[in-house]
Design a protein around this motif. Structure first.
Motif, short mmCIF file in Angstrom:
data_model
loop_
_atom_site.label_atom_id
_atom_site.label_comp_id
_atom_site.label_asym_id
_atom_site.label_seq_id
_atom_site.Cartn_x
_atom_site.Cartn_y
_atom_site.Cartn_z
N ASN A 35 0.72 -1.32 -0.05
CA ASN A 35 0.07 -0.10 0.06
C ASN A 35 0.84 1.27 -0.04
O ASN A 35 2.01 1.15 0.43
CB ASN A 35 -0.79 0.04 1.19
N TRP A 36 0.22 2.40 -0.46
CA TRP A 36 0.89 3.66 -0.29
C TRP A 36 -0.16 4.50 0.61
O TRP A 36 -1.21 4.43 0.08
CB TRP A 36 1.21 4.26 -1.82
N PHE A 37 0.70 5.21 1.56
CA PHE A 37 -0.32 6.05 2.16
C PHE A 37 0.55 7.45 2.01
O PHE A 37 1.59 7.71 1.67
CB PHE A 37 -0.34 5.81 3.71
N ARG A 38 -0.12 8.97 2.38
CA ARG A 38 0.45 9.84 2.53
C ARG A 38 0.04 10.78 3.65
O ARG A 38 -1.09 10.48 4.19
CB ARG A 38 0.28 10.66 1.05
N GLN A 39 0.84 11.47 4.13
CA GLN A 39 0.45 12.45 5.02
C GLN A 39 1.20 13.86 5.21
O GLN A 39 2.36 14.17 4.59
CB GLN A 39 1.05 11.70 6.43
N VAL A 40 0.36 14.86 5.39
CA VAL A 40 0.61 16.30 5.61
C VAL A 40 0.97 16.67 6.93
O VAL A 40 -0.20 16.22 7.75
CB VAL A 40 -0.17 17.18 4.67
N GLY A 42 0.16 18.13 10.40
CA GLY A 42 -1.35 18.61 11.00
C GLY A 42 -2.39 17.55 10.79
O GLY A 42 -3.42 17.72 11.02
N LYS A 43 -2.24 16.48 9.92
CA LYS A 43 -3.52 15.74 9.11
C LYS A 43 -2.84 14.35 9.72
O LYS A 43 -1.88 13.93 9.69
CB LYS A 43 -3.69 15.89 7.82
N GLU A 44 -4.14 13.39 9.55
CA GLU A 44 -3.87 12.15 9.48
C GLU A 44 -3.08 11.61 8.35
O GLU A 44 -3.33 12.00 7.41
CB GLU A 44 -5.18 11.41 10.21
N ARG A 45 -2.43 10.48 8.71
CA ARG A 45 -2.00 9.54 7.39
C ARG A 45 -3.30 9.04 6.77
O ARG A 45 -4.15 8.49 7.13
CB ARG A 45 -1.03 8.60 7.93
N GLU A 46 -3.39 9.15 5.25
CA GLU A 46 -4.46 8.70 4.67
C GLU A 46 -3.90 7.66 3.52
O GLU A 46 -2.82 7.92 2.93
CB GLU A 46 -5.05 9.81 4.03
N PHE A 47 -4.86 6.83 3.13
CA PHE A 47 -4.66 5.78 2.30
C PHE A 47 -4.65 6.41 0.77
O PHE A 47 -5.57 7.21 0.56
CB PHE A 47 -5.71 4.60 2.44
N VAL A 48 -3.67 5.93 0.09
CA VAL A 48 -3.63 6.21 -1.17
C VAL A 48 -4.03 5.26 -2.40
O VAL A 48 -4.93 5.54 -2.93
CB VAL A 48 -2.25 6.82 -1.72
N ALA A 49 -3.53 4.20 -2.18
CA ALA A 49 -3.61 3.11 -3.15
C ALA A 49 -3.16 1.50 -2.49
O ALA A 49 -2.10 1.71 -1.68
CB ALA A 49 -2.81 3.14 -4.49
N GLY A 50 -3.64 0.66 -3.08
CA GLY A 50 -3.23 -0.78 -2.49
C GLY A 50 -3.30 -1.83 -3.66
O GLY A 50 -3.88 -1.68 -4.50
N ILE A 51 -2.33 -2.77 -3.42
CA ILE A 51 -2.29 -3.65 -4.54
C ILE A 51 -2.25 -5.20 -3.75
O ILE A 51 -1.70 -5.26 -2.66
CB ILE A 51 -1.23 -3.66 -5.35
N SER A 52 -3.12 -6.25 -4.16
CA SER A 52 -3.05 -7.64 -3.80
C SER A 52 -1.69 -8.14 -4.02
O SER A 52 -0.71 -7.71 -4.44
CB SER A 52 -4.07 -8.38 -4.52
N ALA A 92 2.86 15.78 -0.31
CA ALA A 92 2.87 15.16 1.18
C ALA A 92 4.11 14.40 1.27
O ALA A 92 4.95 14.09 0.43
CB ALA A 92 1.41 14.15 1.17
N VAL A 93 4.22 13.68 2.35
CA VAL A 93 5.07 12.40 2.73
C VAL A 93 4.52 11.31 2.21
O VAL A 93 3.65 10.90 2.86
CB VAL A 93 5.89 12.37 3.93
N TYR A 94 4.86 10.42 1.21
CA TYR A 94 4.30 9.36 0.80
C TYR A 94 5.12 7.97 1.38
O TYR A 94 6.27 8.03 1.55
CB TYR A 94 4.55 9.19 -0.66
N TYR A 95 4.33 7.29 2.06
CA TYR A 95 4.75 6.05 2.96
C TYR A 95 4.39 4.88 2.22
O TYR A 95 3.24 4.47 1.62
CB TYR A 95 4.18 6.09 4.25
N CYS A 96 5.16 3.81 1.99
CA CYS A 96 4.97 2.67 1.51
C CYS A 96 4.56 1.67 2.95
O CYS A 96 5.20 1.84 4.01
CB CYS A 96 6.35 1.88 0.96
#
Length: 118
Positions: A35-40, A42-52, A92-96
């Protein structure tokens, strides 16, 4: 134990493209949904995309659907995210993230900064 290292972030103009990569250590990469998430700030980390596990199924947040594409190469222990038509709001900062059970992240990468400029 799985270690995740992201790369590919940077500064990009509005409308531009970037490809993020996330390299995973260990021999169990294909056991995890990725999955990829992102965060700015002052905000919560949010889901961006996922793969099986096999790469046959993907899912996206509504805000990026049609612009971002997640893919994986299990032979290379790597997951990618192609980001097209970037907007300033994509900054944003993007997290794997690796999740053995969907929705339950087991491992996070350190993050890579993506900055969109107008």
């Amino acid at each position: 134990q799985v270690q995740l290292v992201e790369s590919g972030g940077g500064l990009v103009q509005t409308g531009g493209s970037l490809r993020l990569s996330c390299a995973a250590s260990g021999r169990t990469f294909s056991s995890y949904t990725m999955n990829w998430f992102r965060q700015v700030p002052g905000k919560e980390r949010e889901f961006v995309a996922g793969i099986s596990r096999s790469g046959g199924s993907t899912t996206y947040a509504a805000s990026v659907k049609g612009r971002f594409t997640i893919s994986r190469d299990n032979a290379k222990n790597t997951v990618y995210q192609r980001m097209n038509s970037l907007k300033p709001g994509d900054t944003a900062v993007y997290y794997c993230a690796a999740a053995y059970i969907l929705g339950n992240v087991d491992y996070w990468g350190q993050g890579t900064q993506v900055t969109g400029s107008s």
